[in-house]
Motif scaffolding. Structure first.
Motif, mmCIF file in Angstrom:
data_model
loop_
_atom_site.group_PDB
_atom_site.id
_atom_site.type_symbol
_atom_site.label_atom_id
_atom_site.label_comp_id
_atom_site.label_asym_id
_atom_site.label_seq_id
_atom_site.Cartn_x
_atom_site.Cartn_y
_atom_site.Cartn_z
ATOM 1 N N ILE A 42 0.833 -1.204 0.000
ATOM 2 C CA ILE A 42 0.000 0.000 0.000
ATOM 3 C C ILE A 42 0.869 1.257 0.000
ATOM 4 O O ILE A 42 0.561 2.246 -0.671
ATOM 5 C CB ILE A 42 -0.946 0.001 1.221
ATOM 6 N N VAL A 102 1.985 1.750 -3.446
ATOM 7 C CA VAL A 102 0.949 2.367 -4.283
ATOM 8 C C VAL A 102 0.965 3.878 -4.114
ATOM 9 O O VAL A 102 0.901 4.633 -5.095
ATOM 10 C CB VAL A 102 -0.441 1.796 -3.918
ATOM 11 N N ILE A 157 2.049 1.541 -10.911
ATOM 12 C CA ILE A 157 1.642 0.977 -9.621
ATOM 13 C C ILE A 157 2.413 -0.309 -9.349
ATOM 14 O O ILE A 157 2.865 -0.559 -8.221
ATOM 15 C CB ILE A 157 0.129 0.696 -9.600
ATOM 16 N N ALA A 215 4.719 -0.845 -6.029
ATOM 17 C CA ALA A 215 4.399 -1.933 -5.102
ATOM 18 C C ALA A 215 5.546 -2.934 -5.022
ATOM 19 O O ALA A 215 5.888 -3.424 -3.936
ATOM 20 C CB ALA A 215 3.120 -2.630 -5.538
ATOM 21 N N TYR A 250 -7.431 -1.348 -3.630
ATOM 22 C CA TYR A 250 -6.082 -1.811 -3.321
ATOM 23 C C TYR A 250 -6.032 -2.638 -2.046
ATOM 24 O O TYR A 250 -5.112 -3.430 -1.856
ATOM 25 C CB TYR A 250 -5.129 -0.615 -3.220
ATOM 26 N N GLY A 287 -8.794 -5.622 -3.584
ATOM 27 C CA GLY A 287 -8.685 -6.004 -4.977
ATOM 28 C C GLY A 287 -9.846 -5.526 -5.829
ATOM 29 O O GLY A 287 -10.925 -5.224 -5.326
ATOM 30 N N ASP A 339 -2.734 -4.802 -17.513
ATOM 31 C CA ASP A 339 -2.636 -5.478 -16.218
ATOM 32 C C ASP A 339 -2.459 -6.979 -16.403
ATOM 33 O O ASP A 339 -1.675 -7.620 -15.696
ATOM 34 C CB ASP A 339 -3.898 -5.222 -15.378
ATOM 35 N N ILE A 343 -1.816 -7.490 -6.172
ATOM 36 C CA ILE A 343 -2.527 -6.425 -5.457
ATOM 37 C C ILE A 343 -3.740 -5.939 -6.243
ATOM 38 O O ILE A 343 -4.759 -5.544 -5.674
ATOM 39 C CB ILE A 343 -1.569 -5.251 -5.132
ATOM 40 N N LYS A 344 -3.680 -5.996 -7.564
ATOM 41 C CA LYS A 344 -4.816 -5.587 -8.391
ATOM 42 C C LYS A 344 -5.949 -6.610 -8.325
ATOM 43 O O LYS A 344 -7.122 -6.261 -8.482
ATOM 44 C CB LYS A 344 -4.352 -5.431 -9.846
ATOM 45 N N GLY A 347 -6.002 -7.603 -3.665
ATOM 46 C CA GLY A 347 -5.739 -6.537 -2.714
ATOM 47 C C GLY A 347 -4.719 -6.923 -1.653
ATOM 48 O O GLY A 347 -4.430 -8.101 -1.434
ATOM 49 N N ALA A 348 -4.194 -5.904 -0.979
ATOM 50 C CA ALA A 348 -3.117 -6.112 -0.018
ATOM 51 C C ALA A 348 -3.536 -6.970 1.166
ATOM 52 O O ALA A 348 -2.733 -7.735 1.706
ATOM 53 C CB ALA A 348 -2.603 -4.764 0.478
#
Length: 263
Positions: A44, A47, A57, A61, A114, A117, A126, A184-185, A188-189
């Motif tokens: 994060i 990001v 990004i 990351a 983020y 997701g 991506d 992460i896309k 998510g984190a």
């Protein structure tokens, strides 16, 4: 085909599963679950820095996740227990990242995307990044598989075989940072660690060899991505958490099977 957002989302989920499965197996064997969590939380902050510097990004990351992983490796064994060190760094990185995002002028960012997701918003670019990262991670793990396995099983045996356990740890660290950056896309984190650990843990009762566990974990991860996306579409639930829920159900099923066999 790639003009269909569900097709892109499905391919993205499978790509992350391919990257996470072999790495997740080593995370389970080495009891590194919290290590993966700390690296994911640090993303994060990456990001926020990427948005501030107007760079990719993925690059931001990856840089911060790698820095976090290297920091943990460098500080381990210096007066702090590993769980304490990881707890401090994981939550600090996440907090600094969230605060840093709030200072970005004129930038509107959906933090939920983020944190949990946004796989349905995956673009062709991506998708290329995700599969490129997955191929790189799979290549790294495949290249060092024997050495990584030896270092994981017994460090003394690794030294006797001419293998440097710290070098193998570095390979895992780099692979983990790449996986976090590409995932992460998708999830998510906050859910990356779950996608690393749960399919591998679900595969463990079914596997008889380390290679078999990695392959079964990949199959469970990919199946969870497909089934989770379908469930999210039908039930109108968040896609990333739905994928992890399906993986958790797979873990429960394999755990029951192990209990039945043991009985």
């Amino acid at each position: 085909m790639l003009d269909d957002f569900m097709a892109r989302a499905t391919l993205a989920g499978i790509g992350v599963a391919v990257a996470a499965a072999p790495l997740g197996s080593f995370v389970v064997w080495r009891r590194m679950a919290y290590f993966g969590d700390a690296t994911a939380h640090a993303a994060i902050l990456g990001v926020a820095l990427a948005l501030a510097l107007q760079i990719s990004i993925f690059a931001g990351a990856l840089a911060v996740a790698l820095a976090m992983a290297l920091t943990v490796s460098a500080l381990s064994g210096r007066g702090y227990t590993m769980d304490t060190l990881l707890g401090v760094l994981a939550h600090s990185a996440l907090a600094f990242g969230l605060v840093a995002v709030s200072f970005l002028p004129g930038i509107r960012i959906d933090l939920m995307a983020y944190l949990f997701g946004d796989i349905l918003a995956v673009s062709r670019t991506d998708l290329a990044v995700i599969w490129g990262g997955a191929a790189l991670v799979a290549g790294l793990i495949g290249w060092r598989w024997s050495a990584l396995l030896t270092a994981t099983l017994n460090e003394e045996l690794a030294h006797a075989s001419g293998i440097d356990p710290r070098r193998e740890q570095l390979v895992l660290t780099l692979s983990l940072a790449i996986t976090v950056a590409v995932a992460i896309k998708v999830v998510g984190a906050l859910l990356i660690a779950a996608l690393l650990i749960v399919p591998a843990a679900a595969a463990r009762p079914l596997a008889r060899t380390p290679e078999g566990m990695a392959l079964i974990a990949a199959a469970i991860g990919a199946g969870s991505a497909v089934a989770g996306l379908r469930a999210a579409y039908v039930l109108d639930t968040p896609a990333g958490p739905s994928i992890v829920c399906v993986a958790a159900l797979a873990f429960m099923v394999t755990g029951l099977l192990r209990g039945v066999r043991a009985g």
